[in-house]
Design a protein around this motif. Sequence first.
Motif, short mmCIF file in Angstrom:
data_model
loop_
_atom_site.label_atom_id
_atom_site.label_comp_id
_atom_site.label_asym_id
_atom_site.label_seq_id
_atom_site.Cartn_x
_atom_site.Cartn_y
_atom_site.Cartn_z
N HIS A 1 0.84 -1.21 0.00
CA HIS A 1 0.00 0.00 0.00
C HIS A 1 0.87 1.25 0.00
N ASP B 1 6.25 1.09 6.74
CA ASP B 1 4.81 0.84 6.51
C ASP B 1 4.28 1.89 5.57
N GLU C 1 -5.08 2.14 2.47
CA GLU C 1 -5.16 0.89 3.25
C GLU C 1 -5.40 1.20 4.71
N GLU C 2 -4.64 2.18 5.21
CA GLU C 2 -4.62 2.41 6.65
C GLU C 2 -5.98 2.79 7.22
N ASP D 1 3.78 -6.17 3.52
CA ASP D 1 3.35 -5.04 4.35
C ASP D 1 3.68 -5.31 5.82
ZN LIG Z 1 0.84 -1.17 6.29
#
Ligand SMILES: [Zn+2]
Length: 468
Positions: free
Chosen positions: A277, A289, A321-322, A347
């Motif tokens: 992501h 991340d 995504e988060e 990820d």
């Molecule tokens: Zn992530």
Amino acid sequence: MTKTLAVLLALSLAVPAAATPPPLTLEQRADEALAKDENAFGFVEGLTTEVGPRQAGTEAEARAREWAAAWLRMAGFKNVAIEPFMMATWVPGDIARARVTAPFAQDLVVLPLGNSAATPAGGIEAEVVFFRTVDDLRAAPAGSLKGRIAYISHQMRPAQDGSHYGFAGPVRWVGPGLAASKGAVGVVIKSVGTDHHRNPHTGGTSFPEGVAAIPAGALSLPDAENLERMFARAMGRPVMLKLEMNPRQIGQTESGNVVGEIAGRNPSLPPVLLACHIDSWWNAPGAFDDGAGCGIIIAAALNAGQHQPLRTIRVLLAGAEETGLWGSKAYSTAHINEPIAVGLESDFGADRIWRFDSNFRESNPALHKRIAAAVARFGVSAGTDVATGGADLNIVRDQKGALVDLQQDGTRYFDLHHTPDDTLDKIDIVQLRQNVAVWTQVVGILANEDTAILTGTPVPAAPAIMQK
Ligand SMILES: [Zn+2]
């Protein structure tokens, strides 16, 4: 023509053309990645330097998409595209203050959780009720938090497999909603993390249907521990907290997924899908991340695709995504009728891969064993868990397709997760290259697999004209 040039030209014509070296085998390409891959690091270095934090649905995330698409094109990917979608966007605001006003007045470091409501301007002040665990909060009687602020703790510890995230995560995922449903006017949690820097770990929370959002913040771990010591010394006096934050929902905004392909020899075969992501939380540069994950999958696609593989290799750099897997869901909705051969996601930072799992160990044992044997030299063991794929692989789960999980060492992942410490310097290039090597090996095998990945059954050959 000058005399010198003519002589040089004559000389060069006299030298027999050097024999082209034989193309590297897949094993050699993986070994080269281990020794000297620059693409994965180059990608995450560029992304964190030229874009930085990139909160879902914001202008910063849009810049990250443009940056990543340009990088993919420059690296030789085909069919590079940004696939936009709309999402409900939350932004953190610029005020986040917490202060114990009694019995031991002092400030605590706090940041809002994703989907947190704002306090009224000037903040709220209320008595804090201490819950050692989410289960303790669950057991609190209905209405018992009316007019109060809940504080929820946990005892997360580092683990190679990151398993304590599953244990401590509910503090953030469901704790605020539970507190709100019992009447709390606000909630602060001990950050879901394992470091002792004075950085709160943000992350998403959600409120159940019918429960209005309340202000919800994460305290840094040292501040949370300080608050707990205050409770121990309060001798029955109420612990009072003043909380002020101004995050808000800004309605629908545009996000998007970035895709690109290394074309395979047989376009009629379902592709191999590699996911990561592109978004990060606003407070985190997102090197671990998930800049690293995107770098790893892109580098592996380039290596595995060096000599046109049988199947197309597609990369999916998912947006948003988060804040709720918006990109993963949008990609599945848009492409559900295009079968994917197998999905893999990176990820979980940039540290070494230690275990390989698939969901075809029983249905296609020959392929599972072949992959296990090929990655053993990188220190990766064969697991017996059933791979479930990562957050950005909704499409593969929706299609009930094949999945491979390459488990990374998560011992230090939750020191950095969703904090300002998630920066480029944390990436250990030796371990990052091990990731690229393992991914190159695995993706190379999968992209040249001429049977259905999940079942090992024969698949139709390409028309002769497509076979090189
Ligand atoms: Zn992530």
